[in-house]
Design a protein around this motif. Structure first.
Motif, PDB file in Angstrom:
ATOM      1  N   GLU A  16      58.663  51.672 -11.000  1.00  0.00           N
ATOM      2  CA  GLU A  16      58.913  51.987  -9.594  1.00  0.00           C
ATOM      3  C   GLU A  16      60.028  53.036  -9.448  1.00  0.00           C
ATOM      4  O   GLU A  16      61.092  52.932 -10.088  1.00  0.00           O
ATOM      5  N   LYS A  17      59.741  54.047  -8.627  1.00  0.00           N
ATOM      6  CA  LYS A  17      60.695  55.140  -8.323  1.00  0.00           C
ATOM      7  C   LYS A  17      61.037  56.007  -9.545  1.00  0.00           C
ATOM      8  O   LYS A  17      61.992  56.780  -9.505  1.00  0.00           O
ATOM      9  N   GLY A  18      60.271  55.838 -10.629  1.00  0.00           N
ATOM     10  CA  GLY A  18      60.514  56.641 -11.831  1.00  0.00           C
ATOM     11  C   GLY A  18      59.721  57.931 -11.822  1.00  0.00           C
ATOM     12  O   GLY A  18      59.256  58.398 -10.770  1.00  0.00           O
ATOM     13  N   LYS A  19      59.583  58.512 -13.017  1.00  0.00           N
ATOM     14  CA  LYS A  19      58.869  59.794 -13.163  1.00  0.00           C
ATOM     15  C   LYS A  19      57.719  59.620 -14.146  1.00  0.00           C
ATOM     16  O   LYS A  19      57.928  59.139 -15.270  1.00  0.00           O
ATOM     17  N   ALA A  20      56.545  60.076 -13.732  1.00  0.00           N
ATOM     18  CA  ALA A  20      55.339  59.864 -14.568  1.00  0.00           C
ATOM     19  C   ALA A  20      54.594  61.165 -14.819  1.00  0.00           C
ATOM     20  O   ALA A  20      54.690  62.119 -14.038  1.00  0.00           O
ATOM     21  N   LEU A  21      53.844  61.146 -15.922  1.00  0.00           N
ATOM     22  CA  LEU A  21      52.897  62.225 -16.214  1.00  0.00           C
ATOM     23  C   LEU A  21      51.496  61.621 -16.188  1.00  0.00           C
ATOM     24  O   LEU A  21      51.289  60.526 -16.718  1.00  0.00           O
ATOM     25  N   ILE A  22      50.555  62.361 -15.607  1.00  0.00           N
ATOM     26  CA  ILE A  22      49.151  61.923 -15.663  1.00  0.00           C
ATOM     27  C   ILE A  22      48.306  63.111 -16.097  1.00  0.00           C
ATOM     28  O   ILE A  22      48.429  64.209 -15.540  1.00  0.00           O
ATOM     29  N   ALA A  23      47.460  62.892 -17.125  1.00  0.00           N
ATOM     30  CA  ALA A  23      46.563  63.958 -17.578  1.00  0.00           C
ATOM     31  C   ALA A  23      45.232  63.829 -16.837  1.00  0.00           C
ATOM     32  O   ALA A  23      44.604  62.777 -16.868  1.00  0.00           O
ATOM     33  N   HIS A  24      44.819  64.894 -16.147  1.00  0.00           N
ATOM     34  CA  HIS A  24      43.569  64.891 -15.378  1.00  0.00           C
ATOM     35  C   HIS A  24      42.520  65.784 -16.028  1.00  0.00           C
ATOM     36  O   HIS A  24      42.886  66.732 -16.717  1.00  0.00           O
ATOM     37  N   PRO A  25      41.239  65.573 -15.804  1.00  0.00           N
ATOM     38  CA  PRO A  25      40.674  64.571 -14.927  1.00  0.00           C
ATOM     39  C   PRO A  25      40.728  63.177 -15.559  1.00  0.00           C
ATOM     40  O   PRO A  25      40.481  63.036 -16.750  1.00  0.00           O
ATOM     41  N   THR A  26      41.043  62.199 -14.733  1.00  0.00           N
ATOM     42  CA  THR A  26      41.072  60.819 -15.216  1.00  0.00           C
ATOM     43  C   THR A  26      40.860  59.850 -14.065  1.00  0.00           C
ATOM     44  O   THR A  26      40.674  60.279 -12.914  1.00  0.00           O
ATOM     45  N   PHE A  27      40.895  58.561 -14.400  1.00  0.00           N
ATOM     46  CA  PHE A  27      40.660  57.520 -13.400  1.00  0.00           C
ATOM     47  C   PHE A  27      41.687  57.646 -12.268  1.00  0.00           C
ATOM     48  O   PHE A  27      42.887  57.823 -12.512  1.00  0.00           O
ATOM     49  N   LEU A  28      41.200  57.546 -11.039  1.00  0.00           N
ATOM     50  CA  LEU A  28      42.017  57.818  -9.853  1.00  0.00           C
ATOM     51  C   LEU A  28      43.165  56.836  -9.616  1.00  0.00           C
ATOM     52  O   LEU A  28      44.155  57.182  -8.973  1.00  0.00           O
ATOM     53  N   GLU A  29      42.988  55.615 -10.130  1.00  0.00           N
ATOM     54  CA  GLU A  29      43.912  54.557  -9.701  1.00  0.00           C
ATOM     55  C   GLU A  29      45.322  54.691 -10.280  1.00  0.00           C
ATOM     56  O   GLU A  29      46.258  54.107  -9.751  1.00  0.00           O
ATOM     57  N   TYR A  30      45.489  55.479 -11.364  1.00  0.00           N
ATOM     58  CA  TYR A  30      46.863  55.643 -11.895  1.00  0.00           C
ATOM     59  C   TYR A  30      47.712  56.365 -10.844  1.00  0.00           C
ATOM     60  O   TYR A  30      48.845  56.000 -10.576  1.00  0.00           O
ATOM     61  N   GLU A  31      47.115  57.405 -10.279  1.00  0.00           N
ATOM     62  CA  GLU A  31      47.853  58.182  -9.281  1.00  0.00           C
ATOM     63  C   GLU A  31      48.123  57.352  -8.024  1.00  0.00           C
ATOM     64  O   GLU A  31      49.224  57.361  -7.473  1.00  0.00           O
ATOM     65  N   ARG A  32      47.080  56.605  -7.613  1.00  0.00           N
ATOM     66  CA  ARG A  32      47.242  55.788  -6.407  1.00  0.00           C
ATOM     67  C   ARG A  32      48.358  54.754  -6.605  1.00  0.00           C
ATOM     68  O   ARG A  32      49.195  54.526  -5.737  1.00  0.00           O
ATOM     69  N   ALA A  33      48.352  54.121  -7.790  1.00  0.00           N
ATOM     70  CA  ALA A  33      49.364  53.097  -8.084  1.00  0.00           C
ATOM     71  C   ALA A  33      50.758  53.738  -8.123  1.00  0.00           C
ATOM     72  O   ALA A  33      51.727  53.171  -7.613  1.00  0.00           O
ATOM     73  N   CYS A  34      50.857  54.938  -8.707  1.00  0.00           N
ATOM     74  CA  CYS A  34      52.160  55.622  -8.787  1.00  0.00           C
ATOM     75  C   CYS A  34      52.662  55.950  -7.385  1.00  0.00           C
ATOM     76  O   CYS A  34      53.841  55.720  -7.071  1.00  0.00           O
ATOM     77  N   HIS A  35      51.784  56.454  -6.541  1.00  0.00           N
ATOM     78  CA  HIS A  35      52.207  56.770  -5.173  1.00  0.00           C
ATOM     79  C   HIS A  35      52.667  55.503  -4.461  1.00  0.00           C
ATOM     80  O   HIS A  35      53.663  55.494  -3.741  1.00  0.00           O
ATOM     81  N   HIS A  36      51.924  54.426  -4.684  1.00  0.00           N
ATOM     82  CA  HIS A  36      52.254  53.158  -4.031  1.00  0.00           C
ATOM     83  C   HIS A  36      53.679  52.710  -4.387  1.00  0.00           C
ATOM     84  O   HIS A  36      54.379  52.150  -3.557  1.00  0.00           O
ATOM     85  N   TYR A  37      54.085  52.963  -5.632  1.00  0.00           N
ATOM     86  CA  TYR A  37      55.417  52.535  -6.077  1.00  0.00           C
ATOM     87  C   TYR A  37      56.415  53.696  -6.129  1.00  0.00           C
ATOM     88  O   TYR A  37      57.403  53.644  -6.864  1.00  0.00           O
ATOM     89  N   HIS A  38      56.132  54.721  -5.319  1.00  0.00           N
ATOM     90  CA  HIS A  38      57.066  55.847  -5.151  1.00  0.00           C
ATOM     91  C   HIS A  38      57.475  56.471  -6.482  1.00  0.00           C
ATOM     92  O   HIS A  38      58.648  56.797  -6.702  1.00  0.00           O
ATOM     93  N   ILE A  39      56.516  56.605  -7.347  1.00  0.00           N
ATOM     94  CA  ILE A  39      56.770  57.257  -8.637  1.00  0.00           C
ATOM     95  C   ILE A  39      56.472  58.746  -8.471  1.00  0.00           C
ATOM     96  O   ILE A  39      55.454  59.121  -7.884  1.00  0.00           O
ATOM     97  N   ASP A  40      57.366  59.557  -8.972  1.00  0.00           N
ATOM     98  CA  ASP A  40      57.191  61.003  -8.892  1.00  0.00           C
ATOM     99  C   ASP A  40      56.224  61.420 -10.022  1.00  0.00           C
ATOM    100  O   ASP A  40      56.516  61.209 -11.195  1.00  0.00           O
ATOM    101  N   VAL A  41      55.069  61.988  -9.640  1.00  0.00           N
ATOM    102  CA  VAL A  41      54.029  62.258 -10.645  1.00  0.00           C
ATOM    103  C   VAL A  41      53.894  63.748 -10.912  1.00  0.00           C
ATOM    104  O   VAL A  41      53.805  64.556  -9.985  1.00  0.00           O
ATOM    105  N   GLU A  42      53.877  64.105 -12.189  1.00  0.00           N
ATOM    106  CA  GLU A  42      53.522  65.480 -12.561  1.00  0.00           C
ATOM    107  C   GLU A  42      52.132  65.463 -13.219  1.00  0.00           C
ATOM    108  O   GLU A  42      51.858  64.639 -14.090  1.00  0.00           O
ATOM    109  N   ASP A  43      51.278  66.374 -12.777  1.00  0.00           N
ATOM    110  CA  ASP A  43      49.914  66.429 -13.309  1.00  0.00           C
ATOM    111  C   ASP A  43      49.812  67.398 -14.477  1.00  0.00           C
ATOM    112  O   ASP A  43      50.399  68.469 -14.445  1.00  0.00           O
ATOM    113  N   ILE A  44      49.031  66.998 -15.466  1.00  0.00           N
ATOM    114  CA  ILE A  44      48.659  67.912 -16.557  1.00  0.00           C
ATOM    115  C   ILE A  44      47.146  68.093 -16.427  1.00  0.00           C
ATOM    116  O   ILE A  44      46.407  67.103 -16.442  1.00  0.00           O
TER     117      ILE A  44
END
Ligand code: PLP
Length: 362
Positions: A97-125
């Motif tokens: 929660e409130k941390g920093k994440a990386l997500i490699a796309h294209p991938t399953f949508l729910e990682y991003e949704r869950a990160c947004h839900h917990y105010h995680i700052d996401v950077e996309d690859i």
């Protein structure tokens, strides 16, 4: 603008969207579930355990957790049962929660949704099809020093591709130094050929590895909701305290050991998939279609000769009774590909016949 559904497996929604009248069922290639499932014994087993719904489940799920641990060859304190893979994703996101994440796309949508839900700052690859959807590991490792977690899916939905072991090892080792966790979603791991094993044994070497599982896809039980998390006991303990009580129902609690014991069902599926996918990919090649280098029961498709006509191809297939998964909401794909499941031989032949028709007419 078209309001596409977020997930596959929604034929009625698509029929409404495209104004398709009549009762004729669509052949559903949009959901990536095992066409053999559920196992034939499951209906009777559900009845057998009917009485369990009159009691609260045992709160620690000790028997079913022990069966998962034994099945995976790890200690029970590294296992947490969840209400499907979806709960596993959201529980793990809460940990960051409130941390920093990386997500490699294209991938399953729910990682991003869950990160947004917990105010995680996401950077996309963004990973492109030109490289066969291979992770740019060098680029990723340079970003690790400022990240708390990276979400990966192996085999990946929607490409069906598998991150190379050496790439993953490198990321876990770098992550060990930078304090970055690597979450690997193995929801489709049981579909892989036996030459590509699960990462479970790696848990003892990498305390920054968190594995997510789901029984949904292999056993065709999206309505039952069974998943689990495997990680270092200190992480499991924290997640346990975050989980809502009785998240797993008593029927599921009773059935988990039996599902895991049914290796013949999994093996039968693997043998079928190996044969069937080889046939499908050979035929797609001769018809001039691109498909992602998938190792599992779904792949991305587009017409190699007319890559800009994927939208028309989607509609053409639909007009011929075949539902595929659009890719408008997969980052980096923008609807340029279709995700297609490997179904029974009978169904695959119908799909291939319509693709042949498309080729003849285009
Ligand atoms: C990669 C991946 N992980 C997890 C899930 C969620 O599965 P479950 O039904 O167990 O919540 C899905 C479902 O589509 C998926 O594709």
């Amino acid at each position: 603008m078209m309001k596409w559904p977020n997930h596959g497996g929604q034929p009625e929604t698509i029929k409404k969207l495209f104004h398709i009248e009549g009762d004729k069922a669509l052949l559903d290639f949009s959901a990536n579930l095992n066409p053999f499932g559920p196992p034939s014994w499951l209906q009777e087993a559900l009845q057998e355990h009917y009485k369990t719904i009159t009691r609260y489940p045992e709160p620690t799920y000790s028997k079913s957790s022990a069966s998962v641990a034994a099945h995976e060859g790890i200690d029970q304190d590294k296992v947490l049962l969840t209400n499907g893979g979806a709960e596993a994703i959201f529980l793990v996101a809460k940990f960051f929660e409130k941390g920093k994440a990386l997500i490699a796309h294209p991938t399953f949508l729910e990682y991003e949704r869950a990160c947004h839900h917990y105010h995680i700052d996401v950077e996309d690859i963004l990973v492109g099809h030109e490289s066969g959807f291979t992770l740019p590991v060098e680029l990723i490792r340079q970003k690790f020093f400022e990240k708390d977690v990276m979400f990966l899916c192996r085999p990946n939905n929607p490409t069906g591709t598998v991150i190379a072991e050496e790439d993953l090892k490198l990321l876990l080792e770098v992550g060990g130094k930078t304090g970055t966790y690597v979450v690997v979603d193995e929801a489709f791991v049981d579909f892989l050929p036996t030459s590509i094993p699960t990462l479970t044994p790696w848990l003892s070497s990498y305390p920054n590895l968190i594995l997510l599982r789901s029984l949904t896809k292999m056993y065709t039980i999206p309505g039952l909701r069974i998943g689990f998390i495997m990680a270092h006991p200190t992480i499991i303990n924290v997640l346990k305290n975050e989980q809502i009580p009785w998240s797993i129902n008593s029927l599921v609690d009773a059935l988990i050991p039996r599902l895991l014991e049914d290796r013949s069902f999994v093996n039968k599926t693997r043998v079928w998939l190996h044969e069937e996918s080889r046939n499908v990919f050979k035929r797609l090649t001769s018809l001039g279609f691109y498909f992602s280098p998938s190792q599992v029961n779904f792949y991305l498709l587009r017409d190699k000769e007319q890559p800009q006509r994927t939208g028309e191809l989607y509609s053409f297939l639909l007009e011929h009774g075949i539902l595929t998964r659009h890719t408008h909401n997969f980052k980096g794909l923008n609807g340029d590909f279709l995700r297609i499941a490997i179904r029974s031989n009978f169904e695959n032949e119908q799909l291939l016949a319509v693709l042949q028709k498309w080729r003849n007419e285009s």
